[in-house]
Design a protein around this motif. Structure first.
Motif, PDB file in Angstrom:
ATOM      1  N   ARG A  21       0.830  -1.216   0.000  1.00 33.83           N
ATOM      2  CA  ARG A  21       0.000   0.000   0.000  1.00 33.83           C
ATOM      3  C   ARG A  21       0.861   1.261   0.000  1.00 33.83           C
ATOM      4  O   ARG A  21       0.493   2.289  -0.586  1.00 33.83           O
ATOM      5  CB  ARG A  21      -0.904  -0.036   1.231  1.00 33.83           C
ATOM      6  CG  ARG A  21      -1.746   1.192   1.531  1.00 33.83           C
ATOM      7  CD  ARG A  21      -2.598   0.876   2.760  1.00 33.83           C
ATOM      8  NE  ARG A  21      -3.354   2.012   3.228  1.00 33.83           N
ATOM      9  CZ  ARG A  21      -2.977   2.834   4.212  1.00 33.83           C
ATOM     10  NH1 ARG A  21      -1.811   2.625   4.819  1.00 33.83           N
ATOM     11  NH2 ARG A  21      -3.723   3.842   4.597  1.00 33.83           N
ATOM     12  N   ALA A  22       2.038   1.171   0.637  1.00 35.28           N
ATOM     13  CA  ALA A  22       2.944   2.320   0.720  1.00 35.28           C
ATOM     14  C   ALA A  22       3.901   2.399  -0.463  1.00 35.28           C
ATOM     15  O   ALA A  22       4.749   3.293  -0.506  1.00 35.28           O
ATOM     16  CB  ALA A  22       3.734   2.267   2.020  1.00 35.28           C
ATOM     17  N   ARG A 165       7.224   4.579   7.742  1.00 32.60           N
ATOM     18  CA  ARG A 165       6.639   5.361   6.648  1.00 32.60           C
ATOM     19  C   ARG A 165       5.414   4.681   6.066  1.00 32.60           C
ATOM     20  O   ARG A 165       4.507   5.348   5.549  1.00 32.60           O
ATOM     21  CB  ARG A 165       7.690   5.629   5.569  1.00 32.60           C
ATOM     22  CG  ARG A 165       8.742   6.654   5.969  1.00 32.60           C
ATOM     23  CD  ARG A 165       9.627   7.039   4.800  1.00 32.60           C
ATOM     24  NE  ARG A 165      10.464   5.940   4.348  1.00 32.60           N
ATOM     25  CZ  ARG A 165      11.644   5.630   4.875  1.00 32.60           C
ATOM     26  NH1 ARG A 165      12.133   6.331   5.885  1.00 32.60           N
ATOM     27  NH2 ARG A 165      12.349   4.623   4.397  1.00 32.60           N
ATOM     28  N   ALA A 166       5.376   3.361   6.161  1.00 33.08           N
ATOM     29  CA  ALA A 166       4.203   2.626   5.682  1.00 33.08           C
ATOM     30  C   ALA A 166       3.048   2.680   6.672  1.00 33.08           C
ATOM     31  O   ALA A 166       1.932   2.288   6.330  1.00 33.08           O
ATOM     32  CB  ALA A 166       4.582   1.168   5.421  1.00 33.08           C
TER      33      ALA A 166
END
Length: 317
Positions: A21-22, A165-166
């Motif tokens: 997703r990231a 970050r994800a």
């Protein structure tokens, strides 16, 4: 960064889906039927934190020598680890194990360069009701990691940054030492073991365990016994009150993967979770009567439910 996930089930599937997703390059490594389902439909995640996600990741049944993998996330059941590792022929730069228990670290450090294998845990409530479908049902999520190797520090911190970050909360425990590794492993194990043993032995959710005096006594005793063993193993900072406070903050309907495994006819991770504590206790001549008693109750329940072991440690009835 290219990340491979060995075992895209409740844990590996969640982590892999969130990374996809990231925008991270992710490879799912699974048995043929699971790999085929992911290749055809993607990995479907339903999460209270991340919403509904269809993760379109590469799906393979094995990783060959020529594959360049920065991180291998190992998220199989402990009983299926040895068979699952036969699917990995390459040498990843870093290995992030997200299994329950302790003994898998020895096996992984025999298979890979021991300096590349992190001591790591995940705290999560997530399940795989069917191949390629992941259900994440609680907002608590945390990956802890530590290393004994100075050479692994920078790659570990880079991985932590990628996970953060994800959207996956991640904590790096320093300094670089075996004591930090012991702290990471035991700080989860004392809490997990108490939750798994009490919910599985009594077949009750955490709220009822906490509110019933005799069941709460089992909860407290399992924490105290495990903390004593953890301190003897070098995790000097494990604290019964801190572990109990974590479980006090958890929601009433919290169960355990061990409890769900028994309900589904799968073998519970008795050897990986309470078994690991009892083996460590024996090394230090420490008694764990409550853990032993609950472990016996769970084994009896599993036998009554007809749990049997299937391919790669997955339970089939």
């Amino acid at each position: 960064m290219t990340i491979a996930v060995l075992g895209p089930g409740g844990v590996g599937g969640l982590v892999g889906s969130v990374l996809v997703r990231a925008g991270v390059d992710v490879v799912m490594v699974a048995r043929p039927e699971t790999a085929a389902a992911i290749a055809e439909r993607g990995l479907s995640l339903r999460s209270v934190m991340f919403g509904d996600v269809i993760a379109r990741a590469r799906a393979m049944t094995s990783l060959q020598e020529h594959e360049n993998i920065d991180v291998l996330v190992v998220a199989t059941k402990a009983a299926g680890l040895r068979a699952a590792l036969e699917r990995i022929q390459c040498e990843p730069a870093l290995v992030l194990p997200l299994l329950n228990g302790l003994d898998h670290l020895t096996l992984l450090r025999e298979r890979f360069d021991p300096d590349t294998v992190l001591a790591s845990t995940i705290r999560v409530e997530s399940d795989r009701p069917q191949p390629g479908v992941i259900v994440h049902t609680s907002r608590f999520l945390l990956i802890d990691m530590a290393t004994h190797s100075p050479a692994a520090l920078a790659p570990m911190q880079a991985l932590a940054g990628t996970l953060e970050r994800a959207g996956i909360p991640t904590r790096v425990t320093l300094p670089v030492s075996q004591r930090s590794e012991a702290q990471v492993m035991w700080s989860k194990l004392v809490r997990l073991n108490a939750l798994a043993c009490t919910t599985s032995a009594h077949d009750k959710l955490l709220g009822e365990i906490r509110s019933t005096p005799e069941l709460r006594a089992d909860l407290v005793a399992t924490i105290e016994e495990a903390c004593a063993v953890g301190r003897a193993e070098g995790a000097q900072d494990v604290d019964p009150q801190r572990a109990l406070a974590e479980l006090e903050r958890a929601h009433d309907t919290l169960g355990s993967s061990m409890q769900r495994d028994i309900a589904a006819g799968r073998p519970p991770e008795l050897d990986a979770i309470p078994g690991a504590i009892l083996r460590a206790a024996a090394r230090h001549e420490l008694a764990c009567p409550t853990i032993e008693r609950l472990m016996g109750m769970i084994a009896a329940r599993a036998a009554e439910e007809g749990c049997v072991r299937g391919e790669e440690g997955l339970g089939l009835c």
